[in-house]
Design a protein around this motif. Structure first.
Motif, mmCIF file in Angstrom:
data_model
loop_
_atom_site.group_PDB
_atom_site.id
_atom_site.type_symbol
_atom_site.label_atom_id
_atom_site.label_comp_id
_atom_site.label_asym_id
_atom_site.label_seq_id
_atom_site.Cartn_x
_atom_site.Cartn_y
_atom_site.Cartn_z
ATOM 1 N N ASP A 1 0.818 -1.212 0.000
ATOM 2 C CA ASP A 1 0.000 0.000 0.000
ATOM 3 C C ASP A 1 0.851 1.260 0.000
ATOM 4 O O ASP A 1 0.338 2.351 -0.267
ATOM 5 C CB ASP A 1 -0.921 0.002 1.225
ATOM 6 N N ARG B 1 2.482 4.288 -4.132
ATOM 7 C CA ARG B 1 1.331 5.148 -4.357
ATOM 8 C C ARG B 1 1.733 6.398 -5.129
ATOM 9 O O ARG B 1 2.912 6.739 -5.211
ATOM 10 C CB ARG B 1 0.711 5.557 -3.014
ATOM 11 N N ILE C 1 0.735 10.447 -5.084
ATOM 12 C CA ILE C 1 0.051 11.423 -4.234
ATOM 13 C C ILE C 1 0.273 12.836 -4.764
ATOM 14 O O ILE C 1 1.258 13.102 -5.450
ATOM 15 C CB ILE C 1 0.535 11.337 -2.772
ATOM 16 N N LYS D 1 -9.996 8.967 4.918
ATOM 17 C CA LYS D 1 -9.611 8.133 3.772
ATOM 18 C C LYS D 1 -8.515 8.805 2.953
ATOM 19 O O LYS D 1 -7.559 8.153 2.524
ATOM 20 C CB LYS D 1 -10.834 7.858 2.889
ATOM 21 N N SER D 2 -8.638 10.109 2.749
ATOM 22 C CA SER D 2 -7.612 10.821 1.970
ATOM 23 C C SER D 2 -6.268 10.799 2.682
ATOM 24 O O SER D 2 -5.226 10.564 2.064
ATOM 25 C CB SER D 2 -8.051 12.273 1.726
ATOM 26 N N GLN E 1 -5.281 8.609 4.840
ATOM 27 C CA GLN E 1 -4.797 7.221 4.777
ATOM 28 C C GLN E 1 -4.057 6.967 3.465
ATOM 29 O O GLN E 1 -2.967 6.382 3.453
ATOM 30 C CB GLN E 1 -5.971 6.254 4.895
ATOM 31 N N GLU E 2 -4.642 7.386 2.348
ATOM 32 C CA GLU E 2 -4.030 7.150 1.037
ATOM 33 C C GLU E 2 -2.742 7.950 0.870
ATOM 34 O O GLU E 2 -1.762 7.458 0.309
ATOM 35 C CB GLU E 2 -5.030 7.523 -0.065
ATOM 36 N N GLY F 1 -0.084 6.229 2.881
ATOM 37 C CA GLY F 1 0.221 4.864 2.449
ATOM 38 C C GLY F 1 -0.064 3.828 3.506
ATOM 39 O O GLY F 1 0.581 2.774 3.553
ATOM 40 N N ASP G 1 -4.763 0.353 6.068
ATOM 41 C CA ASP G 1 -6.188 0.572 6.340
ATOM 42 C C ASP G 1 -6.354 1.818 7.193
ATOM 43 O O ASP G 1 -5.416 2.318 7.804
ATOM 44 C CB ASP G 1 -6.814 -0.647 7.029
#
Length: 405
Positions: free
Chosen positions: A277, A280, A282, A366-367, A369-370, A373, A376
């Motif tokens: 994860d 990514r 970004i 959620k943003s 988190q992404e 990286g 969950d």
């Protein structure tokens, strides 16, 4: 006759270790069996020695009988766990570590971590028979780590580190149980040490304003690095692992697909990021992108004949195509913080700062988190979501306004 050796801790006799040589194998190496005999309470040293000699004679006779049976039946004979007497040290060093850790599936940093963790474990349980280690023995080990053990610097272990030792023991005994070496896993009856949930070290909004104003006087490459860490939330190794090809100037994004780490055994290593994860793409702020464009122009002017695509953004001093040492970056960041009267934060704390500042400005979980990286959202929630008094007041005011209270 079995060899009898005293096991002492802090000068106190705690048990005896019995060793017997049963012969030699096809490679002319000695075939040995071991066991540990705990001293019954109330015995004087002289009586304990006599009792140990009698116990050693009985154990040696039974061990030789089992070995003879094993030789006669060959591969058809499998010693049941309750009859085995495997050295814990030998099992960890010669079986578990090479087969489970050094199997090519883990990164060098992971292998180094387990190698360092097992040193103290093996040292404490040396002389013990794997099958005879009980939940009580493990609880005493954890208590020893918590109350008595000190590092070379004279410091006590943190609850987090003690939890790591508990987890490593769990892996060792789970593997032994899976392979049929032990009848039952003693870790199942040992409670995990409590975690010490410390507040995340991060810049407050006021400190962040001071931080950004101080960056204006820093060298361009260092300014770019610090701004990337605190505005994008990337890890230290991910930042150092960036190449110019990873920056999409048109889209205003960076792609994280490698990380740089350092281990004493292997030096600087370029590998993949921490987890799947962590690979990514970004967004980066326009101000950060402009700084990177300035750094790119500066680098190109200094090396006009070099195509920068494969060059590291934060390259080493002697080679454009090699990254700099991660540890030197940490030292430099911490010096900057201390010199300017800011909290003594590391590059990873600047990642924490990015997360807390994003959330304080209303970013959704959620943003964040992404961007960070995380595998969950629970990791993001557990580490960074912490309401302060101002946020709680704002929440209650919104509630009141909604219902005209």
């Amino acid at each position: 006759m079995a060899n009898i050796r005293e096991n002492k801790r802090d000068g106190k006799l705690i048990s005896y270790r019995f060793t017997v040589c049963l012969g030699r194998d096809a490679n002319n190496r000695q075939i040995r069996r071991y066991t540990t005999w705990d001293i019954p309470e109330g015995l004087t040293p002289a009586k304990a020695r006599k009792a140990a000699e009698r116990a050693a004679d009985t154990w040696e006779r039974e061990t030789r009988e089992e070995y003879q049976k094993e030789k006669e039946l060959g591969q058809a004979y499998t010693l049941p766990p309750e009859k085995r007497r495997d050295s814990f040290t030998t099992f960890v060093n010669d079986v578990w570590f090479p087969l489970q850790i050094c199997n090519g599936n883990d990164k060098q940093t992971t292998v180094t971590f387990y190698k360092n963790m097992k040193k103290l474990i093996v040292e404490y349980f040396d002389g013990k028979v794997l099958q005879e280690i009980s939940p009580l023995h493990i609880q005493k080990f954890l208590a020893y780590l918590s109350r008595e053990y000190k590092t070379r610097q004279g410091k006590a272990l943190s609850p987090k580190t003690i939890r790591h030792y508990y987890n490593v023991l769990g892996l060792i005994f789970a593997y032994a149980e899976k392979q049929g070496v032990i009848a039952a896993n003693p870790m199942q009856k040992v409670d995990a040490p409590k975690k010490d949930k410390k507040p995340v070290d991060a810049l407050t909004p006021e400190q962040a304003k001071q931080f950004f104003s101080l960056l204006l006087d820093s060298p361009l490459d260092f300014r770019c690095m610090l701004q990337l860490l605190v505005t994008s939330g990337i890890r230290r190794g991910e930042c150092i692992g960036l190449k110019w090809k990873d920056i999409d100037e048109r889209a205003g994004t960076i792609t994280i697909e490698r990380s740089v780490v350092y281990t004493p055994e292997s030096g600087i290593i370029i590998s993949t990021p921490k987890t799947a994860d962590s690979i990514r793409t970004i967004p980066i702020m326009q101000s950060t992108l402009k700084l990177l464009q300035q750094l790119k122009q500066q680098t190109q002017a200094k090396y006009p004949d070099t195509i920068l695509k494969e060059v590291f953004v934060f390259h080493g001093e002697k080679d454009l195509f090699l990254p700099r040492d991660p540890n030197s970056v940490t030292c430099k960041v911490k010096r900057f913080m201390r010199r300017n009267g800011l909290p003594d934060l590391s590059p990873h704390d600047l990642r924490h700062s990015c997360a807390t500042l994003l959330l304080s400005q209303g970013a959704d979980i959620k943003s964040v988190q992404e961007i960070l990286g995380h595998a969950d959202a629970s990791t993001t929630l557990n580490f960074y979501v912490k309401a302060d008094l101002r946020q709680m007041q704002a929440a209650t005011e919104k509630y009141a306004a909604a219902f005209n209270l």
